[in-house]
Design a protein around this motif. Structure first.
Motif: not given
Length: 86
Positions: A58-84
């Protein structure tokens, strides 16, 4: 060994150029990836330690269990995006 390259995308202008939008950023419970619905992802902390991986249809990723901070998400073993996570 097989070699591969990964493109690290860190800013909004690059995201738009790649036709990929991650929002909201920062986020509290879910991040949305526009332009693709079905994808495989790997979530890591800023040190590169894998937190979780999975698939979404559905194009979404649940991040409720993550602690506050910065993370990286790699999509389809290709692009990596930083988010907070707030």
């Amino acid at each position: 060994k097989d070699a591969y390259t990964t493109k690290l995308i860190l800013d909004v202008e690059e995201l738009e150029a790649e036709q990929l939008m991650l929002y909201p950023n920062p986020a509290t419970d879910r991040i949305h990836i526009s332009t693709i619905e079905d994808f495989y992802f790997v979530l890591t902390d800023m040190r590169g330690r894998k937190i979780t991986e999975g698939e979404t249809s559905d194009g979404t990723v649940n991040i409720t269990s993550l602690a506050s901070g910065c993370y990286l998400i790699q999509i389809n073993n290709d692009k990596i995006v930083k988010f907070e996570k707030k």
